[in-house]
Design a protein around this motif. Sequence first.
Motif, PDB file in Angstrom:
ATOM      1  N   LEU A  68       0.872  -1.316   0.400  1.00 30.56           N
ATOM      2  CA  LEU A  68      -0.148   0.170   0.134  1.00 30.56           C
ATOM      3  C   LEU A  68       1.084   1.151  -0.187  1.00 30.56           C
ATOM      4  O   LEU A  68       1.628   1.608   1.020  1.00 30.56           O
ATOM      5  CB  LEU A  68      -0.710  -0.279   1.576  1.00 30.56           C
ATOM      6  CG  LEU A  68      -2.117   1.103   1.432  1.00 30.56           C
ATOM      7  CD1 LEU A  68      -2.574   1.488  -0.141  1.00 30.56           C
ATOM      8  CD2 LEU A  68      -2.661   0.556   3.200  1.00 30.56           C
ATOM      9  N   VAL A  69       0.621   1.572  -0.593  1.00 34.94           N
ATOM     10  CA  VAL A  69       1.937   3.186  -1.726  1.00 34.94           C
ATOM     11  C   VAL A  69       1.275   4.619  -1.019  1.00 34.94           C
ATOM     12  O   VAL A  69      -0.124   4.656  -1.899  1.00 34.94           O
ATOM     13  CB  VAL A  69       2.723   3.248  -2.423  1.00 34.94           C
ATOM     14  CG1 VAL A  69       3.880   1.820  -2.183  1.00 34.94           C
ATOM     15  CG2 VAL A  69       1.559   2.832  -3.635  1.00 34.94           C
ATOM     16  N   ALA A  70       1.615   5.140   0.027  1.00 37.53           N
ATOM     17  CA  ALA A  70       1.117   6.695  -0.020  1.00 37.53           C
ATOM     18  C   ALA A  70       0.883   7.671  -0.458  1.00 37.53           C
ATOM     19  O   ALA A  70       2.956   7.922  -0.131  1.00 37.53           O
ATOM     20  CB  ALA A  70       0.512   6.463   1.515  1.00 37.53           C
ATOM     21  N   ASP A  71       0.827   8.103  -0.387  1.00 37.28           N
ATOM     22  CA  ASP A  71       1.753   9.845  -0.196  1.00 37.28           C
ATOM     23  C   ASP A  71       0.850  11.154  -0.518  1.00 37.28           C
ATOM     24  O   ASP A  71      -0.467  11.033  -1.220  1.00 37.28           O
ATOM     25  CB  ASP A  71       2.270   9.859  -1.806  1.00 37.28           C
ATOM     26  CG  ASP A  71       3.855  11.133  -2.175  1.00 37.28           C
ATOM     27  OD1 ASP A  71       4.878  10.777  -1.755  1.00 37.28           O
ATOM     28  OD2 ASP A  71       3.658  12.039  -2.852  1.00 37.28           O
ATOM     29  N   ILE A  72       0.852  12.253  -0.519  1.00 37.83           N
ATOM     30  CA  ILE A  72      -0.590  13.290  -1.256  1.00 37.83           C
ATOM     31  C   ILE A  72      -0.308  13.562  -2.682  1.00 37.83           C
ATOM     32  O   ILE A  72      -1.163  14.360  -2.159  1.00 37.83           O
ATOM     33  CB  ILE A  72       0.609  14.651   0.396  1.00 37.83           C
ATOM     34  CG1 ILE A  72      -0.743  15.016   0.093  1.00 37.83           C
ATOM     35  CG2 ILE A  72       1.420  15.355  -0.814  1.00 37.83           C
ATOM     36  CD1 ILE A  72      -0.636  16.786   1.051  1.00 37.83           C
ATOM     37  N   ASP A  73       0.914  13.029  -2.502  1.00 41.42           N
ATOM     38  CA  ASP A  73       0.434  13.958  -4.650  1.00 41.42           C
ATOM     39  C   ASP A  73       0.223  12.622  -5.630  1.00 41.42           C
ATOM     40  O   ASP A  73       1.056  11.941  -5.694  1.00 41.42           O
ATOM     41  CB  ASP A  73       1.524  14.519  -4.726  1.00 41.42           C
ATOM     42  CG  ASP A  73       1.662  15.124  -6.082  1.00 41.42           C
ATOM     43  OD1 ASP A  73       0.965  15.150  -6.773  1.00 41.42           O
ATOM     44  OD2 ASP A  73       2.711  16.775  -6.078  1.00 41.42           O
ATOM     45  N   GLU A  74      -1.139  12.958  -5.845  1.00 43.44           N
ATOM     46  CA  GLU A  74      -1.484  12.026  -6.614  1.00 43.44           C
ATOM     47  C   GLU A  74      -0.369  11.882  -8.117  1.00 43.44           C
ATOM     48  O   GLU A  74      -0.640  10.477  -8.608  1.00 43.44           O
ATOM     49  CB  GLU A  74      -3.207  12.178  -7.045  1.00 43.44           C
ATOM     50  CG  GLU A  74      -3.721  11.013  -7.750  1.00 43.44           C
ATOM     51  CD  GLU A  74      -5.118  10.608  -7.724  1.00 43.44           C
ATOM     52  OE1 GLU A  74      -5.991   9.912  -8.655  1.00 43.44           O
ATOM     53  OE2 GLU A  74      -5.769  11.748  -7.636  1.00 43.44           O
ATOM     54  N   THR A  75      -0.114  13.149  -8.417  1.00 39.06           N
ATOM     55  CA  THR A  75      -0.024  12.781  -9.565  1.00 39.06           C
ATOM     56  C   THR A  75       1.640  11.645  -9.630  1.00 39.06           C
ATOM     57  O   THR A  75       2.046  10.949 -10.755  1.00 39.06           O
ATOM     58  CB  THR A  75       0.228  14.041 -10.569  1.00 39.06           C
ATOM     59  OG1 THR A  75      -0.586  14.273 -10.588  1.00 39.06           O
ATOM     60  CG2 THR A  75       0.834  14.442 -11.878  1.00 39.06           C
ATOM     61  N   SER A  76       2.586  12.691  -9.099  1.00 40.29           N
ATOM     62  CA  SER A  76       3.869  11.792  -8.589  1.00 40.29           C
ATOM     63  C   SER A  76       3.801  10.563  -8.182  1.00 40.29           C
ATOM     64  O   SER A  76       4.149  10.173  -8.458  1.00 40.29           O
ATOM     65  CB  SER A  76       4.377  12.975  -7.632  1.00 40.29           C
ATOM     66  OG  SER A  76       4.226  14.424  -7.893  1.00 40.29           O
TER      67      SER A  76
END
Length: 271
Positions: free
Chosen positions: A34-42
């Motif tokens: 499960l990979v999480a980040d605030i920037d969906e595009t990146s």
Amino acid sequence: MKINNSHSIITGAASGIGRAFLYELCSYKNLTILVADIDETSLQATLRALPENSHRWVPFTGDLSQKEQIDALFEKAKNELGTVDFMVANAGFAYYESFKYEDWGRMQKIFDLNVLSPLYSLQKMKTLNGPKPHYTLITSSAMAKLAIPGYALYGAGKAALDRFLDAYRFESHDSGKVGMIYPIATRTNFFQEAVADSAQKPVVPWPSQTPEQVAKAMIQGIVHEKRHIYPSLFHQVTRFPQQLYEWLLYPYQAFYARELKKWESRFQNRR
């Protein structure tokens, strides 16, 4: 801990250390991540750039400085992964500045993401996994051990994590283990993003290392379930006097760990 055939959560996964760590995981087999980040595009660009492998990548976009977003992350982990063998709580950011303003929200923002988010995630890992063995790795910084002017708030947050782990190791008696990694300055966009004006260049501490070096150290830390991980030999050697002092104080901490157990026992007997 075995990495092959494991389930994991990686936050701050779309850039810097988190991105390099995903590439390291590509050499293993049959992972559900499960990979999480605030920037969906990146995040989507990072996943597209990864080499083909047998992994299942589950993306999550959210602001992990918010409790509700962390709850949503773990709800997705429960539905998609079931349980989580290891988590890397890597999301974070810095300010490079002089501390000379009155702005509660600005201060709260950095502490919410850099301190409260990984600690709350640690609790969520315990709730999700129950008695199943698991490991949580939190990204700290060499600045947890040595403050650097210009990074006062960032260093304060990382030092808070460090002091938490120093006490928590005596308190934890469940099946979950926790470790912390202390990178020196890493050659990514992390420091450039620490300044408000992109035209300005922050002072980057010396020495530095690549995110790939940190990612490899993270892998070893997870495999051996280490409590403290120092990717830089230089940092580890130069902090020996400080480490010696910490060792000398271990009996003092152990005494109060026993006092805590006695206090908890008395409280439970009253119930």
